[in-house]
Write an enzyme that holds these catalytic residues in place. Structure first.
Site, PDB file in Angstrom:
ATOM      1  N   PRO A 152       0.807  -1.228   0.000  1.00  0.00           N
ATOM      2  CG  PRO A 152      -0.945  -1.593   1.513  1.00  0.00           C
ATOM      3  CD  PRO A 152       0.348  -2.185   1.039  1.00  0.00           C
TER       4      PRO A 152
ATOM      5  CB  ALA B 211       6.411   0.205  -1.074  1.00  0.00           C
TER       6      ALA B 211
ATOM      7  CD  GLU C 267       7.964  -6.591 -13.841  1.00  0.00           C
ATOM      8  OE1 GLU C 267       6.827  -6.261 -13.452  1.00  0.00           O
ATOM      9  OE2 GLU C 267       8.976  -6.568 -13.111  1.00  0.00           O
TER      10      GLU C 267
ATOM     11  CD  GLN D 235     -14.407   9.084 -30.869  1.00  0.00           C
ATOM     12  OE1 GLN D 235     -14.305   8.777 -29.684  1.00  0.00           O
ATOM     13  NE2 GLN D 235     -15.339   9.916 -31.309  1.00  0.00           N
ATOM     14  CG  LEU D 236     -11.751   5.011 -35.977  1.00  0.00           C
ATOM     15  CD1 LEU D 236     -10.536   4.354 -36.629  1.00  0.00           C
ATOM     16  CD2 LEU D 236     -12.338   6.077 -36.896  1.00  0.00           C
TER      17      LEU D 236
ATOM     18  N   GLY E  29       4.713  -2.881 -13.934  1.00  0.00           N
ATOM     19  CA  GLY E  29       6.090  -3.081 -14.384  1.00  0.00           C
ATOM     20  C   GLY E  29       6.932  -1.821 -14.345  1.00  0.00           C
ATOM     21  N   GLY E  30       6.487  -0.836 -13.600  1.00  0.00           N
ATOM     22  CA  GLY E  30       7.174   0.460 -13.551  1.00  0.00           C
ATOM     23  C   GLY E  30       6.356   1.490 -14.303  1.00  0.00           C
TER      24      GLY E  30
ATOM     25  CD  GLU F 256       3.994   9.081 -14.608  1.00  0.00           C
ATOM     26  OE1 GLU F 256       3.117   9.646 -15.280  1.00  0.00           O
ATOM     27  OE2 GLU F 256       3.917   7.876 -14.266  1.00  0.00           O
TER      28      GLU F 256
END
Length: 386
Positions: free
Chosen positions: A129, A131, A243, A337-338, A364-365, A368
């Site tokens: 929670p 980290a 990963e 949208q299409l 996986g990161g 940012e």
């Protein structure tokens, strides 16, 4: 048109096997699994019998000892299908890889054959929670007590959490040392003190179980340690590129597939006396997305080659993950949208793909973090040139 050169005839025969498995064992049931929030355990046994799990594991541990491209094919075909419930990627590309790379002989013999067969399901217990991307900030503690460690804490957002039999668990064994205080353990989830929390209700990937996990005086033998005490962070860093490559592979494949189904839909759907595909806006949008998808695929395949040669660094992996994650989400949005109003209906694959897509900018990161890795390296290289 661009053609891939990575795969040989044997690879493509295996790809056909995987597609047939998906059509028979997953497609008829996945909608039901989305309602239930989990896939049945017997699917894992069937996947193991079909040779789809942990393709690279050596024969001495029950595997087929194939090259990494066989795992790639499983990841790609699962992504192409749009069926996100089975957590095969985490099981194979992360958990089994950690055990194969860092486990003792006893640990490998205990878990790898069962993971290959689907008898044991693997999960990765890192996020907490407090980290997420900052793994140094984890609070789950492991305290030495004689020949055991006693573990207390919790994890969250754990894929395969409701089903897992073995968990690669990140703990703090030295709370005062941010860099060298993390230790990994292989946790048998049948042990007393391990408790599964609720199956989390997510925006997308509805059929994949994602859980909170709790540890209350969980006692594990010191022999369950993965690697050395205090070296867990270093071990995790060595696998992040793999990963992130897997994430890029999935996103590249989903982007291609969504473009294909959108082309088919717009070619059939009529409006104002012609098909949606006849409009210049549609053709320009598809032209842009297709070009970006090909660029992303070429870079992803190059990263796969580098990985197989042992030469994929964290910067290239971060670039691949960032580029393909952004493309994945953009393709899902613009293709929906299409489809117009029908694209918003859950029964249409594009709708579920849109909901499933958003996690790729986080898992996986985060994007940012990828930017931080890339930007830091750019300025590091600039200083070398000065």
């Amino acid at each position: 048109m661009f053609k891939r050169s990575l795969f040989n005839q044997e690879h493509e025969m295996f790809r056909d096997t995987v597609r047939k498995f998906i059509d028979k064992e997953i497609a008829p049931y996945h909608y039901q699994w989305e309602s239930e929030g989990v896939v049945p355990r017997d699917l894992w046994l069937k996947a193991g019998e079909a040779g789809m799990l942990c393709c690279t594991i050596p024969e001495q541990y029950g595997g087929l000892e194939l090259d990494y491209l066989f795992d790639v094919i499983v990841f790609e075909e699962m992504a192409r299908s749009g069926f996100t419930g089975p957590g095969f990627l985490i099981h194979c590309d992360l958990v089994a890889t950690y055990i194969k790379s860092f486990g003792t002989e006893e640990q490998k013999q205990q878990w790898l054959p069962k993971m290959v067969s689907g008898e044991a399901i693997g999960s990765l217990g890192m996020t907490e929670p407090h980290a997420g991307s900052d793994l140094r900030n984890i609070r789950t503690r492991a305290v030495r007590d004689g020949d055991d460690y006693v573990i207390n804490g919790q994890k969250v957002f754990i894929s395969n959490g409701q089903l897992c039999d073995v968990l690669v668990l990140a703990t703090k064994t030295d709370a005062a040392d941010r860099d060298n205080g993390i230790t990994l353990f292989l946790v048998d989830t049948s042990l007393p003190g391990f408790e599964r929390g609720k199956n989390l209700d997510k925006l997308g990937m509805k059929a994949q179980d994602t859980s909170e996990l709790f540890f209350e005086d969980l006692r594990v033998p010191a022999s369950c340690m993965l690697g050395e005490e205090g070296k867990g962070f270093d071990l995790m860093m060595t696998k992040l590129s793999q990963e992130r490559l897997a994430q890029a592979i999935r996103s590249a494949t989903v982007a291609e597939h969504l473009i294909d189904i959108t082309v088919d839909y717009t070619a059939d759907r009529a409006a104002f006396g012609k098909t949606i595909a006849d409009f210049q806006n549609t053709q320009f949008k598809i032209a842009e997305l297709k070009t970006d998808a090909v660029i992303g695929r070429v870079f992803t395949d190059e990263c796969i080659k580098k990985f197989m040669e042992g030469d994929l660094d964290q910067v290239d992996a971060a670039m691949a993950k960032m580029w393909l994650s952004n493309l994945h989400c953009r393709v899902a949005d613009e293709c929906l949208q299409l489809f117009g109003g029908w694209g918003y209906m859950w029964e249409y694959p594009i709708s579920r793909a849109f909901a499933d897509a958003r996690i790729v900018k986080i898992a996986g990161g985060s994007i940012e973090i990828m930017k931080h890795i890339i930007g830091r390296n750019v300025f590091k290289e600039a200083k070398k040139r000065q």
